[in-house]
Scaffold this active site. Structure first.
Site, PDB file in Angstrom:
ATOM      1  N   ASP A  89       0.779  -1.403  -0.027  1.00  0.00           N
ATOM      2  CA  ASP A  89       0.091  -0.180   0.030  1.00  0.00           C
ATOM      3  C   ASP A  89       0.864   1.277  -0.088  1.00  0.00           C
ATOM      4  O   ASP A  89       1.986   1.306   0.316  1.00  0.00           O
ATOM      5  CB  ASP A  89      -0.772   0.000   1.062  1.00  0.00           C
ATOM      6  CG  ASP A  89      -2.095   0.878   1.005  1.00  0.00           C
ATOM      7  OD1 ASP A  89      -2.366   1.491  -0.088  1.00  0.00           O
ATOM      8  OD2 ASP A  89      -2.686   1.333   2.227  1.00  0.00           O
ATOM      9  N   GLY A  90       0.458   2.305  -0.519  1.00  0.00           N
ATOM     10  CA  GLY A  90       1.024   3.518  -0.563  1.00  0.00           C
ATOM     11  C   GLY A  90       1.616   4.113  -1.881  1.00  0.00           C
ATOM     12  O   GLY A  90       2.245   5.113  -1.829  1.00  0.00           O
ATOM     13  N   HIS A 137       2.499   3.441  -9.065  1.00  0.00           N
ATOM     14  CA  HIS A 137       2.336   1.575  -9.314  1.00  0.00           C
ATOM     15  C   HIS A 137       3.547   1.130 -10.035  1.00  0.00           C
ATOM     16  O   HIS A 137       4.015   0.269  -9.797  1.00  0.00           O
ATOM     17  CB  HIS A 137       1.096   1.586 -10.233  1.00  0.00           C
ATOM     18  CG  HIS A 137      -0.160   1.810  -9.316  1.00  0.00           C
ATOM     19  ND1 HIS A 137      -0.394   1.532  -7.882  1.00  0.00           N
ATOM     20  CD2 HIS A 137      -1.390   2.655  -9.532  1.00  0.00           C
ATOM     21  CE1 HIS A 137      -1.525   1.842  -7.660  1.00  0.00           C
ATOM     22  NE2 HIS A 137      -2.170   2.431  -8.632  1.00  0.00           N
ATOM     23  N   THR A 146     -10.413  -7.702  -4.805  1.00  0.00           N
ATOM     24  CA  THR A 146     -11.994  -7.560  -5.646  1.00  0.00           C
ATOM     25  C   THR A 146     -12.510  -6.407  -5.480  1.00  0.00           C
ATOM     26  O   THR A 146     -13.343  -5.973  -6.048  1.00  0.00           O
ATOM     27  CB  THR A 146     -12.502  -8.658  -5.053  1.00  0.00           C
ATOM     28  OG1 THR A 146     -12.643  -8.620  -3.235  1.00  0.00           O
ATOM     29  CG2 THR A 146     -12.412 -10.176  -5.274  1.00  0.00           C
ATOM     30  N   LEU A 170      11.745 -20.341  -5.264  1.00  0.00           N
ATOM     31  CA  LEU A 170      10.566 -19.609  -4.777  1.00  0.00           C
ATOM     32  C   LEU A 170       9.505 -19.718  -5.720  1.00  0.00           C
ATOM     33  O   LEU A 170       9.666 -19.656  -6.787  1.00  0.00           O
ATOM     34  CB  LEU A 170      11.166 -17.907  -4.851  1.00  0.00           C
ATOM     35  CG  LEU A 170       9.969 -16.857  -4.245  1.00  0.00           C
ATOM     36  CD1 LEU A 170       9.680 -16.845  -2.904  1.00  0.00           C
ATOM     37  CD2 LEU A 170      10.534 -15.603  -4.783  1.00  0.00           C
ATOM     38  N   ARG A 210      -5.017  -2.571   8.891  1.00  0.00           N
ATOM     39  CA  ARG A 210      -5.944  -3.232   8.642  1.00  0.00           C
ATOM     40  C   ARG A 210      -5.541  -4.550   7.480  1.00  0.00           C
ATOM     41  O   ARG A 210      -4.652  -4.318   6.994  1.00  0.00           O
ATOM     42  CB  ARG A 210      -7.289  -2.542   8.281  1.00  0.00           C
ATOM     43  CG  ARG A 210      -6.921  -1.639   6.739  1.00  0.00           C
ATOM     44  CD  ARG A 210      -8.173  -0.915   6.448  1.00  0.00           C
ATOM     45  NE  ARG A 210      -7.993   0.013   5.570  1.00  0.00           N
ATOM     46  CZ  ARG A 210      -7.930   1.302   5.656  1.00  0.00           C
ATOM     47  NH1 ARG A 210      -8.050   1.740   6.859  1.00  0.00           N
ATOM     48  NH2 ARG A 210      -7.398   2.225   4.656  1.00  0.00           N
TER      49      ARG A 210
HETATM   50  C1  FPP Z   1      -1.983  -0.120  -3.026  1.00  0.00           C
HETATM   51  O1  FPP Z   1      -1.661   1.544  -3.132  1.00  0.00           O
HETATM   52  C2  FPP Z   1      -1.730  -0.548  -4.305  1.00  0.00           C
HETATM   53  C3  FPP Z   1      -2.435  -1.091  -5.274  1.00  0.00           C
HETATM   54  C4  FPP Z   1      -3.637  -1.437  -5.296  1.00  0.00           C
HETATM   55  C5  FPP Z   1      -1.942  -2.195  -6.254  1.00  0.00           C
HETATM   56  C6  FPP Z   1      -0.461  -2.902  -6.121  1.00  0.00           C
HETATM   57  C7  FPP Z   1       0.333  -2.778  -7.351  1.00  0.00           C
HETATM   58  C8  FPP Z   1       1.605  -2.796  -7.298  1.00  0.00           C
HETATM   59  C9  FPP Z   1       2.540  -2.594  -6.432  1.00  0.00           C
HETATM   60  C10 FPP Z   1       2.322  -2.576  -8.642  1.00  0.00           C
HETATM   61  C11 FPP Z   1       2.026  -3.533  -9.517  1.00  0.00           C
HETATM   62  C12 FPP Z   1       2.291  -4.637  -9.196  1.00  0.00           C
HETATM   63  C13 FPP Z   1       2.820  -5.884  -9.887  1.00  0.00           C
HETATM   64  C14 FPP Z   1       2.888  -7.218  -9.374  1.00  0.00           C
HETATM   65  C15 FPP Z   1       3.328  -5.479 -11.414  1.00  0.00           C
HETATM   66  P1  FPP Z   1      -2.581   2.640  -3.296  1.00  0.00           P
HETATM   67  O2  FPP Z   1      -2.653   3.042  -4.833  1.00  0.00           O
HETATM   68  O3  FPP Z   1      -3.948   2.311  -2.587  1.00  0.00           O
HETATM   69  O4  FPP Z   1      -2.020   3.857  -2.424  1.00  0.00           O
HETATM   70  P2  FPP Z   1      -2.194   5.117  -1.537  1.00  0.00           P
HETATM   71  O5  FPP Z   1      -2.964   4.273  -0.453  1.00  0.00           O
HETATM   72  O6  FPP Z   1      -1.208   5.815  -1.321  1.00  0.00           O
HETATM   73  O7  FPP Z   1      -3.666   5.686  -2.659  1.00  0.00           O
END
Ligand code: FPP
Length: 227
Positions: free
Chosen positions: A12-13, A30, A59, A124, A180
């Site tokens: 997250d983040g 991302h 989801t 892995l 959470r």
């Molecule tokens: C949450 O951060 C992250 C996601 C919903 C997507 C996770 C994806 C990646 C780490 C990159 C892609 C992964 C692969 C395997 C190619 P957020 O967008 O909710 O961040 P925020 O809380 O700061 O808004």
């Protein structure tokens, strides 16, 4: 010292990281986050971890703006295309959990192809949770059980989950400051050690993972018993 087989991460983040860096678009976060996925996969493989399970798309993430959803789908596709060589060179098997059938067809094909090409690897296993939600997974497992008409116990229920055959989650990490589980591995995390860090995912380095592993190794895990 605790044996470490399975690390699961809520990454997250990304959006906040992009904003903090002065980027106007969340998707830059991302992109950067995908680079950490690569580095941590190599590291986890090098230190002998068996499963690295990463929450890439939940989801609930379909509720995001359409542009961000389609960017994430394309990013995962591109990631898998680029990382195939990394999997091949590092003996890494690729797996997914979640309802893959509801993803864009091209991504489904990429996922199947990557699984097929890496199925025989013994190092892995990198598990991407894509269109994954724990409640959705549990309901699908219950429906499978109902179809067989047989009662389940804890072990046989385990085998009906998307994570069938995987070791229990030893360490569950959430980056980005919130505390959470967000519908992630609720069954599998029954006895996981939980780690919450304020570090935003794109800043989560191999060194930060090692600090967590060091703490984990020293924890007394009693699994409800006494020592
Ligand atoms: C949450 O951060 C992250 C996601 C919903 C997507 C996770 C994806 C990646 C780490 C990159 C892609 C992964 C692969 C395997 C190619 P957020 O967008 O909710 O961040 P925020 O809380 O700061 O808004």
């Amino acid at each position: 010292m605790n044996k470490l087989n399975h690390i699961a991460i809520i990454m997250d983040g990304n959006g906040r990281w992009a904003k903090k860096q002065g980027f106007l678009k969340r998707i830059v976060g991302h992109e950067e986050g995908a680079k950490r996925v690569r580095e941590l996969t190599i590291h986890a493989s090098n230190i002998g971890v068996k499963y690295l399970t990463l929450y890439a798309f939940s989801t609930e993430n379909w509720k995001r703006p359409e542009g961000e959803v389609s960017f994430l789908m394309k990013l995962m596709d591109r990631y898998l295309k680029n990382e195939l060589s990394l999997f091949l060179e590092n003996n890494v098997r690729f797996e997914t959990i979640g309802e893959i059938e509801k993803l864009p067809e091209s991504l489904q094909e990429r996922i199947s192809y990557t699984k097929e090409k890496t199925a025989h690897f013994t190092g892995l296993t990198q598990v991407l949770a894509v269109n994954y939600g724990s409640k959705n997974e549990i309901v699908r497992a219950v429906n499978k059980a109902v179809k067989t008409g047989k009662e389940v116990d804890e072990d046989s229920f385990d085998d009906l989950l998307d994570t069938a055959g995987m070791d229990p989650v030893d360490i569950l990490i959430r980056t980005g400051g919130d505390k959470r589980l967000s519908n992630y591995l609720l069954w599998q995390a029954a006895y996981s050690e939980l780690f919450f860090t304020d570090t935003l995912w794109p800043d989560f380095t191999v060194e930060k993972l090692d600090e967590i592993i060091k703490v984990f190794k020293g924890v007394e895990r009693r699994f409800g018993g006494i020592k």
